[in-house]
Motif scaffolding. Structure first.
Motif, PDB file in Angstrom:
ATOM      1  N   ALA A  58       0.777  -1.189  -0.236  1.00  0.00           N
ATOM      2  CA  ALA A  58       0.056  -0.075  -0.019  1.00  0.00           C
ATOM      3  C   ALA A  58       1.000   1.616  -0.070  1.00  0.00           C
ATOM      4  O   ALA A  58       2.056   1.228   0.446  1.00  0.00           O
ATOM      5  N   PRO A  59       0.320   2.406  -0.523  1.00  0.00           N
ATOM      6  CA  PRO A  59       1.251   3.799  -0.528  1.00  0.00           C
ATOM      7  C   PRO A  59       1.709   4.045   0.793  1.00  0.00           C
ATOM      8  O   PRO A  59       2.893   4.638   0.930  1.00  0.00           O
ATOM      9  N   LYS A  60       1.011   3.569   2.089  1.00  0.00           N
ATOM     10  CA  LYS A  60       1.823   3.986   3.218  1.00  0.00           C
ATOM     11  C   LYS A  60       3.052   3.345   3.377  1.00  0.00           C
ATOM     12  O   LYS A  60       3.754   3.874   4.399  1.00  0.00           O
ATOM     13  N   HIS A  61       3.286   2.360   2.787  1.00  0.00           N
ATOM     14  CA  HIS A  61       4.764   2.052   3.054  1.00  0.00           C
ATOM     15  C   HIS A  61       5.821   2.279   2.045  1.00  0.00           C
ATOM     16  O   HIS A  61       6.863   1.772   1.905  1.00  0.00           O
ATOM     17  N   PHE A  62       5.456   3.587   1.336  1.00  0.00           N
ATOM     18  CA  PHE A  62       6.393   4.406   0.649  1.00  0.00           C
ATOM     19  C   PHE A  62       6.759   5.614   1.043  1.00  0.00           C
ATOM     20  O   PHE A  62       5.974   6.267   1.464  1.00  0.00           O
ATOM     21  N   LEU A  63       7.914   6.066   0.915  1.00  0.00           N
ATOM     22  CA  LEU A  63       8.414   7.599   1.200  1.00  0.00           C
ATOM     23  C   LEU A  63       8.632   8.378  -0.132  1.00  0.00           C
ATOM     24  O   LEU A  63       9.015   7.759  -1.074  1.00  0.00           O
ATOM     25  N   SER A  64       8.032   9.415   0.101  1.00  0.00           N
ATOM     26  CA  SER A  64       8.406  10.588  -1.505  1.00  0.00           C
ATOM     27  C   SER A  64       8.046  11.788  -0.879  1.00  0.00           C
ATOM     28  O   SER A  64       7.221  11.990   0.053  1.00  0.00           O
ATOM     29  N   ASP A  65       8.785  12.819  -1.448  1.00  0.00           N
ATOM     30  CA  ASP A  65       8.349  13.883  -1.094  1.00  0.00           C
ATOM     31  C   ASP A  65       6.998  14.594  -1.621  1.00  0.00           C
ATOM     32  O   ASP A  65       6.317  15.296  -1.149  1.00  0.00           O
ATOM     33  N   ASN A  66       6.568  13.641  -2.530  1.00  0.00           N
ATOM     34  CA  ASN A  66       5.041  13.441  -3.039  1.00  0.00           C
ATOM     35  C   ASN A  66       4.429  12.240  -2.769  1.00  0.00           C
ATOM     36  O   ASN A  66       4.399  11.533  -3.702  1.00  0.00           O
ATOM     37  N   PRO A  67       4.006  12.064  -1.679  1.00  0.00           N
ATOM     38  CA  PRO A  67       3.356  10.992  -1.350  1.00  0.00           C
ATOM     39  C   PRO A  67       2.193  10.195  -2.023  1.00  0.00           C
ATOM     40  O   PRO A  67       2.035   9.022  -2.120  1.00  0.00           O
ATOM     41  N   HIS A  68       1.493  10.997  -2.841  1.00  0.00           N
ATOM     42  CA  HIS A  68       0.528  10.674  -3.678  1.00  0.00           C
ATOM     43  C   HIS A  68       0.878  10.221  -5.023  1.00  0.00           C
ATOM     44  O   HIS A  68       0.102   9.322  -5.640  1.00  0.00           O
ATOM     45  N   PHE A  69       2.242  10.312  -5.230  1.00  0.00           N
ATOM     46  CA  PHE A  69       2.589   9.987  -6.594  1.00  0.00           C
ATOM     47  C   PHE A  69       2.525   8.392  -6.945  1.00  0.00           C
ATOM     48  O   PHE A  69       2.218   7.942  -8.048  1.00  0.00           O
ATOM     49  N   CYS A  70       2.776   7.448  -5.871  1.00  0.00           N
ATOM     50  CA  CYS A  70       2.814   6.250  -6.160  1.00  0.00           C
ATOM     51  C   CYS A  70       1.454   5.752  -6.121  1.00  0.00           C
ATOM     52  O   CYS A  70       1.349   4.241  -6.619  1.00  0.00           O
ATOM     53  N   ILE A  71       0.615   6.249  -5.826  1.00  0.00           N
ATOM     54  CA  ILE A  71      -0.669   5.660  -5.567  1.00  0.00           C
ATOM     55  C   ILE A  71      -1.150   4.892  -7.017  1.00  0.00           C
ATOM     56  O   ILE A  71      -1.762   3.911  -6.996  1.00  0.00           O
ATOM     57  N   ASP A 368      11.954   9.538  -6.953  1.00  0.00           N
ATOM     58  CA  ASP A 368      11.856  10.081  -5.438  1.00  0.00           C
ATOM     59  C   ASP A 368      10.780   9.166  -4.902  1.00  0.00           C
ATOM     60  O   ASP A 368      10.056   9.552  -4.550  1.00  0.00           O
ATOM     61  N   VAL A 369      10.994   7.834  -4.905  1.00  0.00           N
ATOM     62  CA  VAL A 369      10.003   6.955  -4.277  1.00  0.00           C
ATOM     63  C   VAL A 369      10.693   5.838  -3.627  1.00  0.00           C
ATOM     64  O   VAL A 369      11.713   5.035  -4.349  1.00  0.00           O
ATOM     65  N   THR A 370      10.599   5.560  -2.211  1.00  0.00           N
ATOM     66  CA  THR A 370      11.363   4.476  -1.476  1.00  0.00           C
ATOM     67  C   THR A 370      10.545   3.829  -0.557  1.00  0.00           C
ATOM     68  O   THR A 370       9.536   4.263   0.131  1.00  0.00           O
ATOM     69  N   GLY A 371      10.684   2.478  -0.955  1.00  0.00           N
ATOM     70  CA  GLY A 371       9.542   1.719   0.066  1.00  0.00           C
ATOM     71  C   GLY A 371      10.372   1.154   1.277  1.00  0.00           C
ATOM     72  O   GLY A 371      11.716   1.306   1.336  1.00  0.00           O
ATOM     73  N   TRP A 372       9.500   0.518   2.282  1.00  0.00           N
ATOM     74  CA  TRP A 372      10.143  -0.049   3.305  1.00  0.00           C
ATOM     75  C   TRP A 372      10.750  -1.379   3.007  1.00  0.00           C
ATOM     76  O   TRP A 372      10.665  -1.897   1.865  1.00  0.00           O
ATOM     77  N   LEU A 373      11.555  -1.874   3.746  1.00  0.00           N
ATOM     78  CA  LEU A 373      12.244  -3.175   3.598  1.00  0.00           C
ATOM     79  C   LEU A 373      11.047  -4.416   3.468  1.00  0.00           C
ATOM     80  O   LEU A 373       9.937  -4.304   4.406  1.00  0.00           O
ATOM     81  N   GLY A 374      11.132  -5.464   2.848  1.00  0.00           N
ATOM     82  CA  GLY A 374      10.180  -6.078   2.642  1.00  0.00           C
ATOM     83  C   GLY A 374       9.316  -6.682   1.432  1.00  0.00           C
ATOM     84  O   GLY A 374       8.270  -7.087   1.434  1.00  0.00           O
ATOM     85  N   GLY A 375      10.070  -6.163   0.217  1.00  0.00           N
ATOM     86  CA  GLY A 375       9.633  -6.583  -1.079  1.00  0.00           C
ATOM     87  C   GLY A 375       8.783  -5.135  -1.684  1.00  0.00           C
ATOM     88  O   GLY A 375       8.375  -5.417  -2.828  1.00  0.00           O
ATOM     89  N   TYR A 376       8.793  -4.154  -1.018  1.00  0.00           N
ATOM     90  CA  TYR A 376       7.983  -3.106  -1.673  1.00  0.00           C
ATOM     91  C   TYR A 376       8.642  -2.523  -2.562  1.00  0.00           C
ATOM     92  O   TYR A 376       8.044  -1.953  -3.540  1.00  0.00           O
ATOM     93  N   ASN A 377      10.041  -2.186  -2.584  1.00  0.00           N
ATOM     94  CA  ASN A 377      10.850  -1.647  -3.466  1.00  0.00           C
ATOM     95  C   ASN A 377      10.559  -2.419  -4.921  1.00  0.00           C
ATOM     96  O   ASN A 377      10.749  -1.749  -5.813  1.00  0.00           O
ATOM     97  N   PHE A 378      11.121  -3.970  -4.706  1.00  0.00           N
ATOM     98  CA  PHE A 378      10.502  -4.519  -6.025  1.00  0.00           C
ATOM     99  C   PHE A 378       9.343  -4.288  -6.479  1.00  0.00           C
ATOM    100  O   PHE A 378       8.980  -4.239  -7.816  1.00  0.00           O
ATOM    101  N   GLN A 379       8.271  -4.418  -5.666  1.00  0.00           N
ATOM    102  CA  GLN A 379       6.816  -3.974  -6.297  1.00  0.00           C
ATOM    103  C   GLN A 379       6.827  -2.741  -6.860  1.00  0.00           C
ATOM    104  O   GLN A 379       5.969  -2.457  -7.803  1.00  0.00           O
ATOM    105  N   TRP A 380       7.520  -1.570  -6.373  1.00  0.00           N
ATOM    106  CA  TRP A 380       7.421  -0.365  -7.127  1.00  0.00           C
ATOM    107  C   TRP A 380       8.287  -0.441  -8.246  1.00  0.00           C
ATOM    108  O   TRP A 380       7.773   0.206  -9.445  1.00  0.00           O
TER     109      TRP A 380
END
Length: 392
Positions: A58-71, A368-380
């Protein structure tokens, strides 16, 4: 001159996904990479078994200066969509922690699926290729490479960040972004082990290899997961996670006995007066760590009935605010991701096309989109690659 509809720079997770997606649409796609092998980071990730997605991406597991971008991208290509893809190829995988999906045998199996998709789609990969210069023209782009000149209608930057330079990571993607006027948000290593001050380093060297569950807190965010002692400092899931939120010089709190309250310690003296606090801690923590604590509190092996409230209070504070004396991080050398990158306010969240240069796209970790640890960055990587592949 080689003419293509789409050129993708970077044969990693997002680049391979984008290439297959675009080629299935009938586009003539070429993937370029300066490395001698595609998917190097895929192969080494997750201890060689690749934590390739997370079912709760979910988007809550990602960091970005624009948190809506990944949705948008995460909705259009979900974890289940990627699972459906690997299921069609018969990949054996396991859920090691809630939501975290790993290859059961080897990351090679996953890479083979991606390369098979590349072959089936008709996309091509060209390795050992250096990009000397890129010229943007109205309606097309010319790349001058070590293997000759190439022209394309759409250029996709899938070069990743600065993490693990031994795997070929460079700042090339940021340089291209700057060339056309993009803003690059400050970058730093993240999901990375923490180094400690020399005195602590000497102590922790004796504890190297042992782990315990801790609660790590920084800037109001906490993770309760294992922490691993190393010869250089501390690592493990809790530490890697907190580096997404902590920077050197900031406050960092580590509770090495998060399940133990002050009242629990008082109850030991009241209910089991003959029991020592050393015995209590030995049931919670590794023996070598208890020995380190005992050096600070010599009375630990005495009967709890002999301890004062002040002693118990001091012990609780020591455990709840265990001072690892952080010095910094191990940096990009061992970092799993790069925080920061191309400002997503200047990129379309639908197509991933640059708002500064028509026909230029950015996907994956370079953004500028970074996921938490746990497979999130590959999903991005899968999601951004797939979505861009629909429009290039």
């Amino acid at each position: 001159m080689d003419k293509r509809d789409v050129v993708i720079i970077g044969a990693g997770a997002s680049g391979l996904m984008c290439a297959a997606t675009a080629a299935y649409r009938g586009k003539r796609v070429l993937v370029l990479d300066h490395a001698n092998k595609a998917g190097k980071k895929i192969l080494m990730s997750g201890g060689g078994r690749c934590n390739f997605s997370n079912m709760d991406a979910a988007p809550k597991h990602f960091l970005s200066d624009n948190p809506h971008f990944c949705i948008s991208a995460l909705r259009r290509f979900s974890s289940q969509d990627f699972v459906d893809l690997v299921d069609r190829h018969g990949l054996d995988y396991v859920e090691k922690a809630p939501g975290q999906l790993f290859c059961e045998h080897s990351a090679k199996d996953l890479l083979e699926i991606l390369l098979t998709e590349i072959e089936w789609s008709g996309a091509e990969i060209q390795l050992n290729t250096k990009i000397h210069h890129i010229d943007f023209h109205d309606g097309h782009t010319i790349l001058k490479t070590s293997q000759g000149d190439i022209t394309c209608d759409s250029l996709v930057i899938a070069t990743g960040g600065l993490s693990i330079p031994t795997m070929g990571a460079t700042g090339f993607g940021y340089e291209i972004a700057k060339q056309v006027g993009h803003d690059i948000l400050p970058t730093r290593a993240s999901l990375v082990p923490i180094t400690v001050q020399p005195e602590r380093k000497a102590q922790f060297a004796e504890l190297s290899g042992i782990a315990c569950d801790v609660s790590a807190t920084a800037n109001g965010v906490s993770f309760q997961e294992p922490m691993l002692f190393t010869h250089r400092g501390v690592s493990g899931p809790s530490i890697l996670q907190i580096t997404n939120f902590w920077q050197p010089g900031e406050a960092l709190s580590i509770n090495i006995a998060p399940s133990l309250s002050f009242d629990d310690l008082l109850a030991v003296r009241q209910n089991t007066p003959k029991k020592s606090y050393e015995g209590v801690l030995s049931n919670l923590l590794p023996k070598r760590l208890v020995e380190l604590i005992k050096a600070e509190f010599p009375w630990l092996n005495e009967r709890s009935a002999q301890t004062s409230n002040d002693q118990i209070d001091s012990l609780f504070e020591y455990l709840a605010n265990f001072d690892i004396a952080p010095n910094g991080t191990e940096g990009y050398r061992t970092a799993e991701v790069t925080l920061g990158g191309v400002n997503t306010n200047e990129v379309s969240s639908k197509t991933f096309e640059s708002q500064k240069q028509k026909g230029l796209y950015f996907i994956g970790e370079v953004l500028d989109v970074t996921g938490w640890l746990g497979g999130y960055n590959f999903q991005w990587a899968w999601a951004s690659g797939y979505c861009a592949g629909q429009y290039v």
